[in-house]
Design a protein around this motif. Structure first.
Motif, short mmCIF file in Angstrom:
data_model
loop_
_atom_site.label_atom_id
_atom_site.label_comp_id
_atom_site.label_asym_id
_atom_site.label_seq_id
_atom_site.Cartn_x
_atom_site.Cartn_y
_atom_site.Cartn_z
N SER A 1 -19.56 52.03 -53.43
CA SER A 1 -20.60 51.76 -54.41
C SER A 1 -19.93 51.53 -55.76
O SER A 1 -18.93 52.17 -56.09
CB SER A 1 -21.61 52.91 -54.49
N PHE B 1 -21.37 48.09 -50.62
CA PHE B 1 -20.90 47.35 -49.45
C PHE B 1 -20.06 48.27 -48.57
O PHE B 1 -19.65 49.37 -48.99
CB PHE B 1 -20.07 46.12 -49.86
N SER B 2 -19.83 47.83 -47.35
CA SER B 2 -18.96 48.56 -46.42
C SER B 2 -17.73 47.71 -46.14
O SER B 2 -17.81 46.49 -46.04
CB SER B 2 -19.69 48.86 -45.11
N LEU C 1 -16.63 42.08 -45.64
CA LEU C 1 -17.57 42.99 -46.27
C LEU C 1 -18.89 42.95 -45.51
O LEU C 1 -19.35 41.87 -45.11
CB LEU C 1 -17.82 42.60 -47.73
N SER C 2 -19.51 44.10 -45.31
CA SER C 2 -20.80 44.16 -44.63
C SER C 2 -21.75 45.04 -45.44
O SER C 2 -21.34 45.75 -46.36
CB SER C 2 -20.64 44.71 -43.22
N LYS C 3 -23.02 44.97 -45.08
CA LYS C 3 -24.06 45.78 -45.74
C LYS C 3 -24.00 45.61 -47.25
O LYS C 3 -24.11 46.60 -48.01
CB LYS C 3 -23.92 47.25 -45.34
N VAL C 4 -23.86 44.37 -47.70
CA VAL C 4 -23.72 44.11 -49.14
C VAL C 4 -25.09 44.11 -49.81
O VAL C 4 -26.04 43.47 -49.34
CB VAL C 4 -23.03 42.75 -49.38
N SER C 5 -25.20 44.82 -50.90
CA SER C 5 -26.39 44.78 -51.74
C SER C 5 -25.94 44.77 -53.19
O SER C 5 -24.94 45.38 -53.54
CB SER C 5 -27.30 46.00 -51.49
N ALA D 1 -13.57 42.37 -54.25
CA ALA D 1 -14.98 42.14 -53.95
C ALA D 1 -15.70 41.45 -55.10
O ALA D 1 -16.63 40.66 -54.88
CB ALA D 1 -15.67 43.47 -53.62
N ASP E 1 -15.81 36.43 -47.14
CA ASP E 1 -14.83 37.12 -46.32
C ASP E 1 -13.59 36.23 -46.24
O ASP E 1 -13.66 35.02 -46.54
CB ASP E 1 -15.37 37.37 -44.92
N PHE F 1 -20.71 36.05 -52.08
CA PHE F 1 -19.69 36.95 -51.51
C PHE F 1 -18.98 36.23 -50.38
O PHE F 1 -19.60 35.44 -49.64
CB PHE F 1 -20.34 38.24 -51.00
#
Length: 264
Positions: free
Chosen positions: A69, A61-62, A251-255, A129, A218, A216
């Motif tokens: 990571s 995530f970002s 959190l963004s770009k969560v995988s 997170a 925010d 997830f």
């Protein structure tokens, strides 16, 4: 058999009644044990609702222009943060063996103080997170702290402290969590901390989404009073509108990929 949220609520309500009977008829040690057991029931249900897990996963995530990571497997972990500084690309890595850092691929020599501070920073981001899964860490001591209504919804309130052994550098921090009585979503949390000048914080969930079965969230981050004692009534300050907004936790770009599980 799969147990739904409503069925789980009924099961926990029945368990609470049995525990309450034990609490009212027992001594002080028995009552403390009951409060711990009630807290564990709520935490387990919250982890199940969120679909969260802290072991055997690969998470990315970002957060605030930094890429994180997380990989964990059978008690071994590796947390990594990557971001740009004036000198180039900095990579910080925290594992069971400690913290290390590179800039543009070259190892960086750090003082013990800087190493500890950066290790704590990455550990804190990952901890939040992964919530609520970390509530079941062995060092977390959970206590049932009653029920409370916030914004028209009822919540179980759980207090969490930490053992000195395994609790990390900030083991004396104290947390409060509010779990929806109906579905066990973790809608609010607060904590007191001693690092720096110390103080308290209160967070309210603002955005929830499931990614590969894991929830997830925010948060809006509110600044609480500096006194640690204020943690017990910080939710009342929030409801009265007395807590100033400090920041947004997004959190963004969560995988996420869970090992040995079909969540692709």
């Amino acid at each position: 058999m799969t147990v739904g949220c409503s069925d789980r609520s009924a099961v926990i309500a029945a368990a609470f009644l049995l525990l309450l009977q034990a609490c009212t008829s027992g001594n002080k040690d028995d009552q403390e044990s009951v409060l711990k057991t009630r807290a564990e029931l709520v935490a387990d249900s919250a982890v199940a609702f969120h679909g969260s897990i802290s072991d055997n996963l690969a998470l990315g995530f970002s957060f605030r222009d930094r890429a994180y990571s997380v990989s964990t497997e059978n008690g071994k972990f590796k947390y990594e943060v990557i971001y740009q500084i004036e000198e180039g690309r900095r990579v910080g890595t925290l594992t069971n063996d400690g913290y290390s850092e590179t800039v543009n691929g070259g190892w960086v020599s750090l003082t013990a103080k800087d190493s500890a501070a950066r290790a704590e920073s990455i550990n804190s981001v990952v901890y939040f997170a992964l919530l609520p899964a970390p509530l079941n860490d062995p060092a977390a001591k959970k206590y049932f702290d009653g029920e409370e209504e916030i914004d028209g919804k009822k919540y179980y309130r759980i207090k969490v402290a930490f053992s000195e052994v395994g609790g990390g550098k900030d083991h004396d921090d104290v947390f409060l969590y509010w779990f929806d009585i109906d579905d066990y979503s973790m809608d609010y949390l607060a904590y007191s901390y001693n690092s720096g000048e110390g103080g308290t914080r209160f967070r309210a969930a603002q955005k929830s989404r499931r990614i590969n079965g894991v929830l997830f969230q925010d948060y809006t981050n509110y600044k609480g009073p500096s006194s640690h004692d204020s943690l017990q009534y910080i939710s009342s300050l929030y409801k009265a509108g007395f807590l100033p907004v400090l920041s947004s936790i997004e959190l963004s770009k969560v995988s996420i990929r869970l090992m040995n599980a079909e969540r692709e």
